[in-house]
Design a protein around this motif. Sequence first.
Motif, PDB file in Angstrom:
ATOM      1  N   GLN A  10       0.619  -1.139  -0.102  1.00  0.00           N
ATOM      2  CA  GLN A  10       0.075   0.073   0.148  1.00  0.00           C
ATOM      3  C   GLN A  10       0.607   1.421   0.553  1.00  0.00           C
ATOM      4  N   MET A  11       1.632   1.236  -0.556  1.00  0.00           N
ATOM      5  CA  MET A  11       2.474   2.814  -1.329  1.00  0.00           C
ATOM      6  C   MET A  11       2.643   3.021  -2.688  1.00  0.00           C
ATOM      7  N   HIS A  12       2.678   4.105  -3.183  1.00  0.00           N
ATOM      8  CA  HIS A  12       3.139   4.191  -4.407  1.00  0.00           C
ATOM      9  C   HIS A  12       2.201   3.857  -5.357  1.00  0.00           C
ATOM     10  N   GLU A  13       0.708   4.054  -5.324  1.00  0.00           N
ATOM     11  CA  GLU A  13      -0.311   3.468  -5.310  1.00  0.00           C
ATOM     12  C   GLU A  13      -0.406   3.852  -7.066  1.00  0.00           C
ATOM     13  N   SER A  14       0.113   4.805  -7.199  1.00  0.00           N
ATOM     14  CA  SER A  14      -0.091   5.146  -8.539  1.00  0.00           C
ATOM     15  C   SER A  14       0.494   4.419  -9.524  1.00  0.00           C
ATOM     16  N   GLU A  38      -7.352   2.202  -5.618  1.00  0.00           N
ATOM     17  CA  GLU A  38      -6.298   2.292  -5.319  1.00  0.00           C
ATOM     18  C   GLU A  38      -6.150   2.371  -3.565  1.00  0.00           C
ATOM     19  N   ASP A  39      -7.411   2.611  -2.638  1.00  0.00           N
ATOM     20  CA  ASP A  39      -7.297   2.701  -1.299  1.00  0.00           C
ATOM     21  C   ASP A  39      -7.023   0.547  -0.786  1.00  0.00           C
ATOM     22  N   SER A  40      -6.229  -0.045  -1.969  1.00  0.00           N
ATOM     23  CA  SER A  40      -6.704  -1.513  -1.396  1.00  0.00           C
ATOM     24  C   SER A  40      -5.716  -1.889  -1.145  1.00  0.00           C
ATOM     25  N   PRO A  41      -4.868  -3.204  -1.249  1.00  0.00           N
ATOM     26  CA  PRO A  41      -3.654  -3.398  -1.972  1.00  0.00           C
ATOM     27  C   PRO A  41      -3.886  -4.911  -2.341  1.00  0.00           C
ATOM     28  N   PHE A  42      -5.242  -5.426  -2.510  1.00  0.00           N
ATOM     29  CA  PHE A  42      -5.959  -6.377  -3.240  1.00  0.00           C
ATOM     30  C   PHE A  42      -6.161  -5.732  -4.477  1.00  0.00           C
ATOM     31  N   CYS A  43      -5.831  -6.756  -5.110  1.00  0.00           N
ATOM     32  CA  CYS A  43      -6.232  -6.914  -6.878  1.00  0.00           C
ATOM     33  C   CYS A  43      -6.433  -7.829  -7.442  1.00  0.00           C
ATOM     34  N   ILE A  44      -7.219  -8.406  -8.198  1.00  0.00           N
ATOM     35  CA  ILE A  44      -8.150  -9.790  -8.474  1.00  0.00           C
ATOM     36  C   ILE A  44      -7.874  -9.556 -10.078  1.00  0.00           C
ATOM     37  N   LEU A  45      -7.285 -10.169 -10.887  1.00  0.00           N
ATOM     38  CA  LEU A  45      -6.369 -10.500 -11.947  1.00  0.00           C
ATOM     39  C   LEU A  45      -7.686 -12.174 -12.598  1.00  0.00           C
ATOM     40  N   THR A  46      -7.643 -11.507 -13.765  1.00  0.00           N
ATOM     41  CA  THR A  46      -7.549 -13.022 -14.324  1.00  0.00           C
ATOM     42  C   THR A  46      -6.394 -12.830 -15.576  1.00  0.00           C
ATOM     43  N   LEU A  47      -5.878 -14.711 -15.223  1.00  0.00           N
ATOM     44  CA  LEU A  47      -4.815 -15.217 -16.161  1.00  0.00           C
ATOM     45  C   LEU A  47      -4.887 -16.342 -16.375  1.00  0.00           C
ATOM     46  N   PRO A  48      -4.397 -16.473 -17.657  1.00  0.00           N
ATOM     47  CA  PRO A  48      -4.473 -18.319 -18.251  1.00  0.00           C
ATOM     48  C   PRO A  48      -3.762 -19.093 -17.443  1.00  0.00           C
ATOM     49  N   SER A  49      -3.349 -18.909 -16.404  1.00  0.00           N
ATOM     50  CA  SER A  49      -2.597 -20.469 -15.902  1.00  0.00           C
ATOM     51  C   SER A  49      -1.888 -19.607 -14.665  1.00  0.00           C
ATOM     52  N   PRO A  50      -1.427 -20.823 -13.907  1.00  0.00           N
ATOM     53  CA  PRO A  50      -1.046 -19.600 -13.160  1.00  0.00           C
ATOM     54  C   PRO A  50       1.195 -20.044 -13.054  1.00  0.00           C
ATOM     55  N   ALA A  51       1.339 -20.933 -14.324  1.00  0.00           N
ATOM     56  CA  ALA A  51       2.305 -20.068 -14.700  1.00  0.00           C
ATOM     57  C   ALA A  51       3.000 -18.795 -15.192  1.00  0.00           C
ATOM     58  N   ALA A  52       1.613 -18.471 -16.000  1.00  0.00           N
ATOM     59  CA  ALA A  52       2.127 -17.099 -16.443  1.00  0.00           C
ATOM     60  C   ALA A  52       1.952 -16.166 -14.934  1.00  0.00           C
ATOM     61  N   ALA A  53       0.646 -16.487 -14.353  1.00  0.00           N
ATOM     62  CA  ALA A  53       0.861 -16.092 -12.248  1.00  0.00           C
ATOM     63  C   ALA A  53       2.583 -15.378 -12.607  1.00  0.00           C
ATOM     64  N   LYS A  54       2.921 -17.069 -11.958  1.00  0.00           N
ATOM     65  CA  LYS A  54       4.153 -16.849 -11.514  1.00  0.00           C
ATOM     66  C   LYS A  54       5.477 -15.976 -12.328  1.00  0.00           C
ATOM     67  N   ALA A  55       4.574 -16.375 -13.758  1.00  0.00           N
ATOM     68  CA  ALA A  55       5.904 -15.250 -14.580  1.00  0.00           C
ATOM     69  C   ALA A  55       5.340 -14.298 -14.365  1.00  0.00           C
ATOM     70  N   LEU A  56       3.956 -13.521 -14.303  1.00  0.00           N
ATOM     71  CA  LEU A  56       3.901 -11.911 -13.956  1.00  0.00           C
ATOM     72  C   LEU A  56       4.952 -11.424 -12.376  1.00  0.00           C
ATOM     73  N   ILE A  57       4.823 -12.241 -11.536  1.00  0.00           N
ATOM     74  CA  ILE A  57       4.782 -11.735  -9.969  1.00  0.00           C
ATOM     75  C   ILE A  57       6.055 -11.620  -9.876  1.00  0.00           C
ATOM     76  N   SER A  58       6.875 -12.720 -11.179  1.00  0.00           N
ATOM     77  CA  SER A  58       8.249 -12.888 -10.496  1.00  0.00           C
ATOM     78  C   SER A  58       9.220 -11.836 -10.400  1.00  0.00           C
ATOM     79  N   ARG A  59       8.815 -11.081 -11.452  1.00  0.00           N
ATOM     80  CA  ARG A  59      10.092  -9.212 -11.303  1.00  0.00           C
ATOM     81  C   ARG A  59       8.634  -8.022 -10.809  1.00  0.00           C
ATOM     82  N   SER A  60       7.870  -8.231 -10.338  1.00  0.00           N
ATOM     83  CA  SER A  60       7.120  -7.202  -8.786  1.00  0.00           C
ATOM     84  C   SER A  60       7.741  -6.957  -8.123  1.00  0.00           C
ATOM     85  N   ILE A  61       7.552  -5.390  -7.984  1.00  0.00           N
ATOM     86  CA  ILE A  61       8.515  -4.897  -6.817  1.00  0.00           C
ATOM     87  C   ILE A  61       7.803  -4.039  -6.122  1.00  0.00           C
ATOM     88  N   LEU A  62       6.777  -4.115  -6.451  1.00  0.00           N
ATOM     89  CA  LEU A  62       5.802  -3.845  -6.135  1.00  0.00           C
ATOM     90  C   LEU A  62       4.334  -4.013  -4.780  1.00  0.00           C
TER      91      LEU A  62
END
Lengths: 506, 147
Positions: A10-14, A38-62
């Motif tokens: 919950q920082m650098h929201e934008s 903006e006011d919540s640290p929870f975000c729901i996404l649709t993604l094709p597979s768990p592998a895609a989810a893993k690949a997506l988030i592995s680089r995330s900083i926020l």
Amino acid sequence: MPEYLVRLVQMHESFRKAELQALAELAGVEMDIVKYEEDSPFCILTLPSPAAAKALISRSILSLGIYSLWGHGTSYDLLHASTSQLSSHQWPAFQSTPFRFTVDSFRGTKTAMQQREIIESFSYMNFRGPIKMRDAAAEVFTVFEDYKEHAAELRYLYFGRLVGSSSRHLKTTYDLKKRHYISTTSMDAELALLTANMALAAPGKLFYDPFMGTGGFPIASAEFGAYAWGSDIDGRSIRGTGGSARKGQIGKRDVQGNFKQYGLEGRYLGGFVSDLTNTPLRIQSLQEDGSAVQGRSIGRGWLDGIICDPPYGVREGLKVLGSRAELSDLERSTHRDRYMESGYIPPKRPYSFTALLDDILAFAAETLVEGGRLSMWVPTANDEDVELVIPVNPRLRIMSVCVQRFNKWSRRLLTYRRLAEEEVLEEQGARDEGVMDEKGRENEVGRGAGANELNDFRRKYFEGFKEFERLRRDGSSPRPDGALVADQKGGWDSALRDVFGKGSST
Amino acid sequence: MKLLTLNFLTCAIKTCKTSPSSFPLHPQDSELEIVEADINVLFLRNMLPRLMWNELRLIVNELGLPSLPETAPDASSLLETKLQVPEGDTTGLNIEKIEVPSQVAKDLHRVLLETCIREGKLVCGNCGHEYKVMEGVANFLLPGHLV
């Protein structure tokens, strides 16, 4: 498509949504944002597979991690009902695997006893595997509680299985406090890494920073596998300090040393001393119709990304090569005769920030490959009375605008994508010619002008943004222009919204 | 500075940039060094289409290094397949094919990313302006009369 829950910070929201979008493009996965506030640290996404989810988030900083969404609801009863409905077919697969349960409360706390109660309320899932609290290989199930601000009332509940963790630990690895060599304007490690993400730094790519200073951005892009190169008008910052035998110094501190500290020296292409307005880099000369100039067009774009934090002219001078006044013949001949001497320092003059931004954009258009990205930081006063001006270039499309707010000023991270030449022609047809105004152009030459006249932000900064305070005070009094002044903040925000609106529709 | 970077540098003087002879810059009085680095075939493959090959060959010759082939290698020649017995397998029956950097890739890596100019100068072929290289950092700042 299956739904996933991202636990954001919950920082650098934008920046958060823009980062997820950039990472989805980088990982080449199709992502839809189902729920984001903006006011919540929870975000729901649709993604094709768990592998895609893993690949997506592995680089995330926020973000902290991504979870397969097993249930959600406004109360525990609804959460359990939703869990049975959404995920009961998955339970058998985890009947005997080692696992652990955790409770993550946002804006709230639960005692160990309360947590235990919550965890035990999921006993109907019938997991019989060993409980491993520290084992990295164990499956992690987390109950997320989202509370309203300053309220004991629950806003929402989520339950999920951990699919992948983020790269947020890099924030600590690259912490400036532990870095060997930094300067007063080194970019915070978290934001430098984030910038590299926004510009899609990745293995096999070539990145460049024209204002490298002590190399924070090149280091961040090298961390993500890119080969990094940089330059600065001040050679001392690249060569570093110390290590001079003549002065009896020990302990050389330089950019090279920073790369060594993180084991990235193999991906550091080096630094050179230059001024962006007189760059030695090979550029393709572009014509109005988009084709490269015949004859000597030296290749096509060759950079995958440019990331930079240009000098704002506050803590570091905003200068380019040249002299304040036109040189006399005598001065010219003196320069000509003496520039080879070792103590010669080329003259520099203050420059307009607006003109510099235009120069960066033009440079990016001439050097980036198609699809390459430019990410740069730009400061503004918080109560800017003029409409937010996003610098534009016909060959670059703005992808995102993210804001970091300080007390009286803020800075924005602008990310552009270099268009393919066909796209440039298409956009050119669609765009009204009159829109590209020549704002700030009168300052471009600026010979003889002082730093304050050339740089609006610098002037406001050193006046302590008093102009706005005065305006605000006057605005509260019943003056005819009161309404206009009171609307300023809204005007700034709505300008931002316009940009976001544009970004999402393209 | 690595030799790869010389392939992206021209003279900094604006009027020179339009002239063909301002690229590449010619290294003179150079003190070279080899800085070992891990080979990265993906990066080499991405760089190949962006390189001006003739100019690279010219510089390599001027520096007195072994000549490069007349045409740029094909991206497919950077990898070669090797047969190898997996680790821990003593039967010798399971042979796997792995892709390793070829000699072409190794040579290219040596020239572009391991050969560095430590000290010396870079000279524009058009105007003759000299840019100094000190401690591997080239200085492209122009004196007052040339801006």
